[in-house]
Design a protein around this motif. Sequence first.
Motif, PDB file in Angstrom:
ATOM      1  N   ASP A   1       0.830  -1.219   0.000  1.00  0.00           N
ATOM      2  CA  ASP A   1       0.000   0.000   0.000  1.00  0.00           C
ATOM      3  C   ASP A   1       0.852   1.251   0.000  1.00  0.00           C
ATOM      4  O   ASP A   1       0.318   2.357  -0.070  1.00  0.00           O
ATOM      5  CB  ASP A   1      -0.864   0.039   1.270  1.00  0.00           C
TER       6      ASP A   1
ATOM      7  N   PRO B   1       1.273   3.126   4.852  1.00  0.00           N
ATOM      8  CA  PRO B   1       0.016   3.103   5.621  1.00  0.00           C
ATOM      9  C   PRO B   1      -0.137   1.917   6.579  1.00  0.00           C
ATOM     10  O   PRO B   1      -0.515   2.117   7.730  1.00  0.00           O
ATOM     11  CB  PRO B   1      -1.058   3.064   4.535  1.00  0.00           C
ATOM     12  N   ASP B   2       0.171   0.700   6.119  1.00  0.00           N
ATOM     13  CA  ASP B   2      -0.070  -0.430   7.029  1.00  0.00           C
ATOM     14  C   ASP B   2       0.909  -0.428   8.196  1.00  0.00           C
ATOM     15  O   ASP B   2       0.518  -0.698   9.344  1.00  0.00           O
ATOM     16  CB  ASP B   2      -0.022  -1.752   6.243  1.00  0.00           C
TER      17      ASP B   2
ATOM     18  N   TRP C   1      -7.127   5.060  10.684  1.00  0.00           N
ATOM     19  CA  TRP C   1      -5.771   5.367  10.179  1.00  0.00           C
ATOM     20  C   TRP C   1      -5.412   6.777  10.635  1.00  0.00           C
ATOM     21  O   TRP C   1      -6.269   7.534  11.090  1.00  0.00           O
ATOM     22  CB  TRP C   1      -5.705   5.278   8.652  1.00  0.00           C
TER      23      TRP C   1
ATOM     24  N   PHE D   1      -5.248  12.441  -0.804  1.00  0.00           N
ATOM     25  CA  PHE D   1      -4.731  11.542   0.229  1.00  0.00           C
ATOM     26  C   PHE D   1      -4.411  12.402   1.439  1.00  0.00           C
ATOM     27  O   PHE D   1      -3.483  13.206   1.417  1.00  0.00           O
ATOM     28  CB  PHE D   1      -3.477  10.815  -0.276  1.00  0.00           C
ATOM     29  N   ASN D   2      -5.235  12.260   2.488  1.00  0.00           N
ATOM     30  CA  ASN D   2      -5.182  13.211   3.599  1.00  0.00           C
ATOM     31  C   ASN D   2      -4.042  12.908   4.565  1.00  0.00           C
ATOM     32  O   ASN D   2      -4.006  11.827   5.172  1.00  0.00           O
ATOM     33  CB  ASN D   2      -6.521  13.188   4.334  1.00  0.00           C
TER      34      ASN D   2
ATOM     35  N   ASP E   1       0.770  13.322  11.528  1.00  0.00           N
ATOM     36  CA  ASP E   1       1.160  12.165  10.702  1.00  0.00           C
ATOM     37  C   ASP E   1       2.322  12.534   9.789  1.00  0.00           C
ATOM     38  O   ASP E   1       3.238  11.742   9.557  1.00  0.00           O
ATOM     39  CB  ASP E   1      -0.062  11.738   9.875  1.00  0.00           C
TER      40      ASP E   1
ATOM     41  N   GLN F   1      -3.578   3.031  -3.690  1.00  0.00           N
ATOM     42  CA  GLN F   1      -4.228   4.171  -3.036  1.00  0.00           C
ATOM     43  C   GLN F   1      -5.091   4.970  -4.011  1.00  0.00           C
ATOM     44  O   GLN F   1      -6.090   5.572  -3.611  1.00  0.00           O
ATOM     45  CB  GLN F   1      -3.187   5.076  -2.364  1.00  0.00           C
TER      46      GLN F   1
ATOM     47  N   VAL G   1      -8.378   5.014  -2.036  1.00  0.00           N
ATOM     48  CA  VAL G   1      -8.702   6.336  -1.468  1.00  0.00           C
ATOM     49  C   VAL G   1      -9.257   7.280  -2.537  1.00  0.00           C
ATOM     50  O   VAL G   1     -10.354   7.803  -2.404  1.00  0.00           O
ATOM     51  CB  VAL G   1      -7.459   6.965  -0.818  1.00  0.00           C
TER      52      VAL G   1
HETATM   53  N1  FO1 Z   1      -7.702   6.259   3.795  1.00  0.00           N
HETATM   54  C1  FO1 Z   1      -8.710   6.997   3.252  1.00  0.00           C
HETATM   55  O1  FO1 Z   1      -9.781   6.440   2.991  1.00  0.00           O
HETATM   56  N2  FO1 Z   1      -8.553   8.336   2.996  1.00  0.00           N
HETATM   57  C2  FO1 Z   1      -7.401   8.983   3.248  1.00  0.00           C
HETATM   58  O2  FO1 Z   1      -7.287  10.185   2.976  1.00  0.00           O
HETATM   59  C3  FO1 Z   1      -6.331   8.241   3.857  1.00  0.00           C
HETATM   60  C4  FO1 Z   1      -5.118   8.856   4.193  1.00  0.00           C
HETATM   61  C5  FO1 Z   1      -4.133   8.090   4.869  1.00  0.00           C
HETATM   62  C6  FO1 Z   1      -2.954   8.678   5.301  1.00  0.00           C
HETATM   63  C7  FO1 Z   1      -1.988   7.937   5.969  1.00  0.00           C
HETATM   64  C8  FO1 Z   1      -2.214   6.575   6.206  1.00  0.00           C
HETATM   65  O3  FO1 Z   1      -1.298   5.848   6.873  1.00  0.00           O
HETATM   66  C9  FO1 Z   1      -3.394   5.952   5.770  1.00  0.00           C
HETATM   67  C10 FO1 Z   1      -4.352   6.713   5.100  1.00  0.00           C
HETATM   68  N3  FO1 Z   1      -5.557   6.119   4.675  1.00  0.00           N
HETATM   69  C11 FO1 Z   1      -6.538   6.866   4.100  1.00  0.00           C
HETATM   70  C12 FO1 Z   1      -5.816   4.701   4.878  1.00  0.00           C
HETATM   71  C13 FO1 Z   1      -5.070   3.847   3.866  1.00  0.00           C
HETATM   72  O4  FO1 Z   1      -5.466   4.090   2.560  1.00  0.00           O
HETATM   73  C14 FO1 Z   1      -5.348   2.393   4.302  1.00  0.00           C
HETATM   74  O5  FO1 Z   1      -4.975   2.339   5.640  1.00  0.00           O
HETATM   75  C15 FO1 Z   1      -4.514   1.291   3.727  1.00  0.00           C
HETATM   76  O6  FO1 Z   1      -3.726   1.625   2.709  1.00  0.00           O
HETATM   77  C16 FO1 Z   1      -5.458   0.134   3.457  1.00  0.00           C
HETATM   78  O7  FO1 Z   1      -5.452  -0.670   4.582  1.00  0.00           O
END
Ligand code: FO1
Length: 314
Positions: free
Chosen positions: A40, A51-52, A70, A92-93, A98, A159, A163
């Motif tokens: 990811d 992210p994970d 997250w 992508f927030n 963070d 992503q 996302v």
């Molecule tokens: N998931 C979302 O649905 N929207 C986001 O804007 C978003 C930002 C983000 C930033 C940092 C991070 O570590 C994770 C984030 N995620 C977001 C979650 C991410 O897409 C998921 O945690 C994994 O990639 C799937 O498990």
Amino acid sequence: MRVDGPVTVIAGGVGAARMLAALLEVIPPEQVTAVANVGDDLELHGLHISPDLDTITYTLAGQINPETGWGLVNESWQAMDTLGRYGGVDWFNLGDRDLGTHLYRTHRLGQGATLSQVTAEITRAWKLGISLLPATDDRLRTMVTLAEGSEAGCEVTFQEYFVQRRHSVAVSGVRFDGADRARPGPGVLDAIGQATRVVIAPSNPLVSIDPVLAVPGIRAALEAVRSNTVAVSPIVAGAALKGPADRLLRELGHEATVVGVARLYAPLAARLVIDEADANLADQVNAEGITAVVAPTIMKQPGVAAALARVVLE
Ligand code: FO1
């Protein structure tokens, strides 16, 4: 009898983080190693984001944003506001707290540190106690081919699917770019081979667990310890608790039930924990060659997490 040796968890994001937190209610963190998905990961704004790894770190540090699952709690979004003012990439927030993680990780990688080394520095700073091992330190990226509408046939990054498109579009294929050249991260094969218990966390089988298995050597290492391994189904009553796991299973030709999950995990695990809602499918799970263990698996409910941890440690 509860396992008293090392426990290794094959981990994706939110579901795995909850499973790890559950285990830490029952056994000490020094006994736990997580082998985590890096498919990811993305480079955005010149930053390397994992992210994970971060979801696991923040969850076990008690700092996860509980609404989203997250990012960090008590977050602010000033940097994103400024970025938005310029029309920068803002789908992508990245919260202000963070961002500190991504700035540090990117700086250290730029100095030549490996993702494993940086992850160890970050988890030590959060005083996690567990070993959090990236499945690989090499570049591995989950790529998704879209199946419908004007973008049918287009391949996007994970992503951009999950996302940017809110995983609201059907998928016709998933691949793990770089997997064929990737090597298991330091300590990964030992963590699997020497574990008294291996747990396949309730993560998305196709886009969170599979990218870990795609690293040459990891699937074989798991098959070798199949009798020590228990998987927890991420599908309950034909649905995913969070994210698109059920839709992805169907779209990619699998059954979006615990039987479909059993079919995927039978070569890797001796047991599959399924929720009581799926007790009626236990015989069909057993028929796939993996033993069904029926127990509450929805960890949001109080007391379920620790009880589930005890079940996987039996
Ligand atoms: N998931 C979302 O649905 N929207 C986001 O804007 C978003 C930002 C983000 C930033 C940092 C991070 O570590 C994770 C984030 N995620 C977001 C979650 C991410 O897409 C998921 O945690 C994994 O990639 C799937 O498990």
